[in-house]
Scaffold this active site. Sequence first.
Site, PDB file in Angstrom:
ATOM      1  N   SER A  36      13.264   8.282 -52.483  1.00 49.64           N
ATOM      2  CA  SER A  36      14.407   9.108 -52.852  1.00 49.64           C
ATOM      3  C   SER A  36      14.842   8.823 -54.295  1.00 49.64           C
ATOM      4  O   SER A  36      14.057   9.003 -55.218  1.00 49.64           O
ATOM      5  CB  SER A  36      15.551   8.899 -51.858  1.00 49.64           C
ATOM      6  OG  SER A  36      16.554   9.876 -52.029  1.00 49.64           O
TER       7      SER A  36
ATOM      8  N   ASP B 259      11.939  18.858 -47.770  1.00 52.51           N
ATOM      9  CA  ASP B 259      12.699  17.612 -47.845  1.00 52.51           C
ATOM     10  C   ASP B 259      14.142  17.862 -47.413  1.00 52.51           C
ATOM     11  O   ASP B 259      14.836  18.719 -47.979  1.00 52.51           O
ATOM     12  CB  ASP B 259      12.657  17.083 -49.272  1.00 52.51           C
ATOM     13  CG  ASP B 259      13.409  15.780 -49.421  1.00 52.51           C
ATOM     14  OD1 ASP B 259      12.762  14.729 -49.367  1.00 52.51           O
ATOM     15  OD2 ASP B 259      14.644  15.824 -49.591  1.00 52.51           O
TER      16      ASP B 259
ATOM     17  N   HIS C 220      12.747  12.865 -44.981  1.00 55.89           N
ATOM     18  CA  HIS C 220      13.114  12.371 -46.308  1.00 55.89           C
ATOM     19  C   HIS C 220      12.787  10.884 -46.338  1.00 55.89           C
ATOM     20  O   HIS C 220      13.425  10.095 -45.649  1.00 55.89           O
ATOM     21  CB  HIS C 220      14.601  12.596 -46.570  1.00 55.89           C
ATOM     22  CG  HIS C 220      15.051  12.166 -47.943  1.00 55.89           C
ATOM     23  ND1 HIS C 220      14.664  12.830 -49.090  1.00 55.89           N
ATOM     24  CD2 HIS C 220      15.854  11.149 -48.340  1.00 55.89           C
ATOM     25  CE1 HIS C 220      15.221  12.244 -50.142  1.00 55.89           C
ATOM     26  NE2 HIS C 220      15.936  11.221 -49.713  1.00 55.89           N
TER      27      HIS C 220
END
Length: 413
Positions: free
Chosen positions: A183, A280, A347
């Site tokens: 991330s 995502d 994610h």
Amino acid sequence: MARRRPQTWAAAVLAAVLVVVVVTTAAAAVGKRLLVDMTLVPDAASTGAVCLDGSPPAYHLHRGSGAGAHGWLLQFEGGGWCNSARSCAERAGTRRGSTSLMNKLEVFSGVLSNDSAMNPDFYNWNRVKLRYCDGGSFAGDSEFTNGSSVIHMRGQRIWDAIITDLCQKGLDKAKKVLLSGCSAGGLATFFHCDNLQERLGGATTVKCMSDAGFFLDVDDISGNNTIRPFFSSLVALQGAEKNLNKDCLNSTLDPYQCYFPQYTLPNIKTPYFILNSAYDVYQFHHIFVPPSDDPRGQWSRCNADPSTCSISQIATLQGLRSAMLTALKPFEGEPKVGMFVNSCFAHCQSELQDTWFAPNSPTLQNETIAELVGDWYFERDAAQAIDCAYPCDSSCHNIIPFNQVHTCYNQGH
């Protein structure tokens, strides 16, 4: 580049809604969890390398062994961003802005596992998790006064201090290095990939992987672009411009553009692997269909469970996938660029054991993420795979944690 062929609609079943549950390959593995102590970087404050609240930066190191003793895997932690004085001051009082408030033990799983059955290519490397406490993906270098306290946005200095400390522990003698992150940590890899290769020299093979860090410069469903002004204000507040890719800065009109991977990656010389879902869930919830676009909650069920999305909502979400594939198109067939772009609602997939390498892991071209990343790093085989459009992929783990649905940029993953 191979693309997965469509399968059945029934494949799209939500795996988790309230929390991410890490499912290991067997029940016995639960008792074998690897917990790694935190290491605070000594004397980091003398160089101004401190977290938002002034606490020292930190990492977790688990030593390699045998044939992997000269291999190093560095994993940036993720955790959103702050782009205003208020959000950074608030963040400074949380675990996202202070190592004093962080857990002192971290579970190492997935790409950080020390078990060859769970992490076949990197299990015996030196594996490091870099803790994230600056709110700017390790790129900022600024500060401001907040009442009687100072808020430090020193991500670049934190990066420098951690690498300097690790070099004293053997990183400077590494033969192979993989810089990765999840991330906001995946985004950080784009800012530091070439720098790490330069610091370690030509005798070290450095490659980089971004997991869920390919944040798109894309309009939302109403035609507005909310992530562009967010990143623009972040770059300005945190003083990140001077630490962004110089070739990118010379080829774009606005510095903030070089905070987006799609503009920076063409200027990176070091080999790269893009691990990302085309859907995502962070980008889905906060960039493509942000709360401001859904005041009546018409997307709330779809946000939490893709199997409940209407036909028109699925059609709309194909726009996110199209934007992702368009941004990656220039790198198709590029030998130094690997890709695993699946159609799962997820994610971050590299640190979760069940998505990294397990009997039921997501696959493309009959390979798990771990296998394709290994093929790319060690140049064993072609390593670019892009999935067909949702809901074709029956191997998906559609993982939407509750807090990911309801959090905003400065608190999200």
